[in-house]
Design an enzyme around this catalytic site. Structure first.
Site, PDB file in Angstrom:
ATOM      1  N   HIS A   1      -3.732  -5.139  -0.374  1.00  0.00           N
ATOM      2  CA  HIS A   1      -3.473  -5.919   1.301  1.00  0.00           C
ATOM      3  C   HIS A   1      -3.708  -7.224   1.201  1.00  0.00           C
ATOM      4  O   HIS A   1      -4.779  -7.951   1.409  1.00  0.00           O
ATOM      5  CB  HIS A   1      -4.560  -5.254   2.424  1.00  0.00           C
ATOM      6  CG  HIS A   1      -4.227  -3.789   2.744  1.00  0.00           C
ATOM      7  ND1 HIS A   1      -3.355  -3.485   3.891  1.00  0.00           N
ATOM      8  CD2 HIS A   1      -4.347  -2.509   2.084  1.00  0.00           C
ATOM      9  CE1 HIS A   1      -3.299  -2.203   3.899  1.00  0.00           C
ATOM     10  NE2 HIS A   1      -3.762  -1.510   2.808  1.00  0.00           N
TER      11      HIS A   1
ATOM     12  N   GLU B   1      -3.095  -9.267   3.929  1.00  0.00           N
ATOM     13  CA  GLU B   1      -3.419  -9.782   4.977  1.00  0.00           C
ATOM     14  C   GLU B   1      -5.004  -9.822   4.804  1.00  0.00           C
ATOM     15  O   GLU B   1      -5.431 -10.265   5.867  1.00  0.00           O
ATOM     16  CB  GLU B   1      -2.806  -8.882   5.963  1.00  0.00           C
ATOM     17  CG  GLU B   1      -3.263  -7.854   6.293  1.00  0.00           C
ATOM     18  CD  GLU B   1      -3.330  -6.751   5.319  1.00  0.00           C
ATOM     19  OE1 GLU B   1      -4.010  -5.411   5.504  1.00  0.00           O
ATOM     20  OE2 GLU B   1      -2.611  -6.512   4.382  1.00  0.00           O
TER      21      GLU B   1
ATOM     22  N   CYS C   1       0.880  -1.101   0.058  1.00  0.00           N
ATOM     23  CA  CYS C   1       0.013  -0.144   0.070  1.00  0.00           C
ATOM     24  C   CYS C   1       0.821   1.199   0.062  1.00  0.00           C
ATOM     25  O   CYS C   1       1.458   1.631  -1.111  1.00  0.00           O
ATOM     26  CB  CYS C   1      -0.902  -0.039   1.106  1.00  0.00           C
ATOM     27  SG  CYS C   1      -2.188   0.961   0.945  1.00  0.00           S
TER      28      CYS C   1
END
Length: 380
Positions: A354, A356, A270
């Site tokens: 992202h 995760e 990011c």
């Protein structure tokens, strides 16, 4: 209590306040995730923003400290269609209004979030104000008087002040299954294989959890840490975290990351991706309304595989600004913006979204394994 959401272009929406009262300003944007409001409001990347949730009902499963992405909420305000009158979940510890009251965050419910989202898609994300004390005209003026997102440096507000070794709970939870008799439990963590340094530009805890699950021992440092100090720790690699604000305003960070190129493997997510853009010699630009949600399609140009990804960013890499020694590896299928790249010479790569996924799908968790493979290759 009656509340008003006012946009800088003069558009206003009425609703009811929950949590704190008073006046707050920030950039109004929208997130299309159907779940994960707690992760969103505690994500440091949302510093300086008023977030609109497009899902119609919010607050139904309450707040659980184990699911937070940082120690406190970072949104300036939250806009929702309907606040659930009941917080029902066995893991819930308090309701969303109670959490907002505790942390002095203003929420507004009863807003036509569909109309608001369509307006922001047409006009773009813009400065806004939520208030329980100003008139509509005064609220519009307050929005106009607030600082714009472009040129802002919120990293200095969210980065850790002191270096620390991540030792938070990182074990993956196995969900109970009453049909099969499976009991909910934690999976054991693997042994540590790599020692890395993570720059904290507003790092999410779930990124740290995933790094530990992938065998990384993570030392977290402040965003202003000189490259020399990082290299003195002799890390196997360096991670560049997510974070808030305008990446172009972070010259002091670009300079230090540039010094790391070729010295150690680098992996960015990011804002870390955008910072790496500038370190490579490229530029970033502000998107009209950003990518925020858990349903963004991304194509891996190396394999042709398409993943549904979780994203939260209002800026992107300018394709034409990248030098020839940078290879674009991933693109967004909605607007063709760059979602990932790697350097052809140095051991460095990053993704705009992202992996995760908190909240969001798990299609892209393989990037943590790719970081480990990059480190192994660099060792050899």
């Amino acid at each position: 209590m009656k509340a008003i959401l006012a946009l800088e272009d003069g558009r206003t929406f009425e609703g009811e306040a929950f949590g704190h009262t008073g006046t707050t300003t920030g950039e109004c944007c929208f997130n299309t995730s159907m779940t994960g409001y707690q992760e969103i409001i505690t994500d440091p990347s949302y510093r300086g923003q008023i977030v609109t949730m497009t899902y119609p009902m919010i607050g139904n499963y309450g707040i659980n400290p184990e699911d937070a992405e940082s120690s406190a909420p970072h949104v300036r305000g939250l806009v929702i269609g309907e606040l659930s009158p009941v917080a029902s979940n066995w893991r819930s510890r308090q309701s969303l209004p109670e959490y907002f009251t505790e942390h002095k965050i203003i929420g507004i419910e009863g807003v036509d979030t569909r109309a608001l989202t369509k307006h922001l898609r047409s006009a773009g994300a813009m400065r806004s104000c939520i208030t329980t004390e100003l008139s509509a005209e005064e609220a519009v003026q307050a929005a106009k008087d607030s600082a714009p997102m472009a040129g802002s440096d919120f990293v200095k507000e969210v980065s850790t002040e002191s270096t620390y070794l991540w030792d938070g709970e990182s074990r993956e939870w196995t969900i109970p299954n009453t049909c099969t008799g499976q009991i909910g439990t934690y999976k054991e963590l693997p042994e540590v294989k790599y020692n890395i340094v993570a720059y904290d530009f507003g790092i999410k805890w779930d990124i740290l959890r995933h790094l530990r699950q992938a065998g990384f021992n993570v030392t977290v440092v402040n965003s202003r840490t000189p490259a020399e100090e990082v290299l003195a720790l002799k890390p196997d690699g360096v991670f560049l975290s997510n974070g808030p604000g305008d990446p172009a305003a972070l010259d002091y960070i670009h300079a230090e990351v540039k010094k790391l190129l070729g010295k150690t493997p680098l992996f960015g997510i990011c804002l870390g991706h955008q910072i790496l853009t500038h370190a490579f010699g490229g530029d970033t630009f502000k998107l009209k309304f950003g990518h925020r949600g858990g349903n963004q399609p991304v194509k891996d140009l190396r394999t042709g595989k398409i993943s549904i990804t979780a994203q939260n960013h209002g800026f992107a890499t300018d394709t034409d600004s990248l030098p020839d020694d940078v290879e674009v590896t991933h693109v967004n299928l909605n607007d063709d913006t760059i979602e990932g790249f790697r350097h052809k010479e140095y051991p460095a790569f990053s993704v705009q979204y992202h992996p995760e996924a908190a909240p969001g799908p798990n299609d892209a968790t393989y990037f943590f394994e790719e970081f480990a493979e990059l480190i192994e290759g660099n060792r050899k």
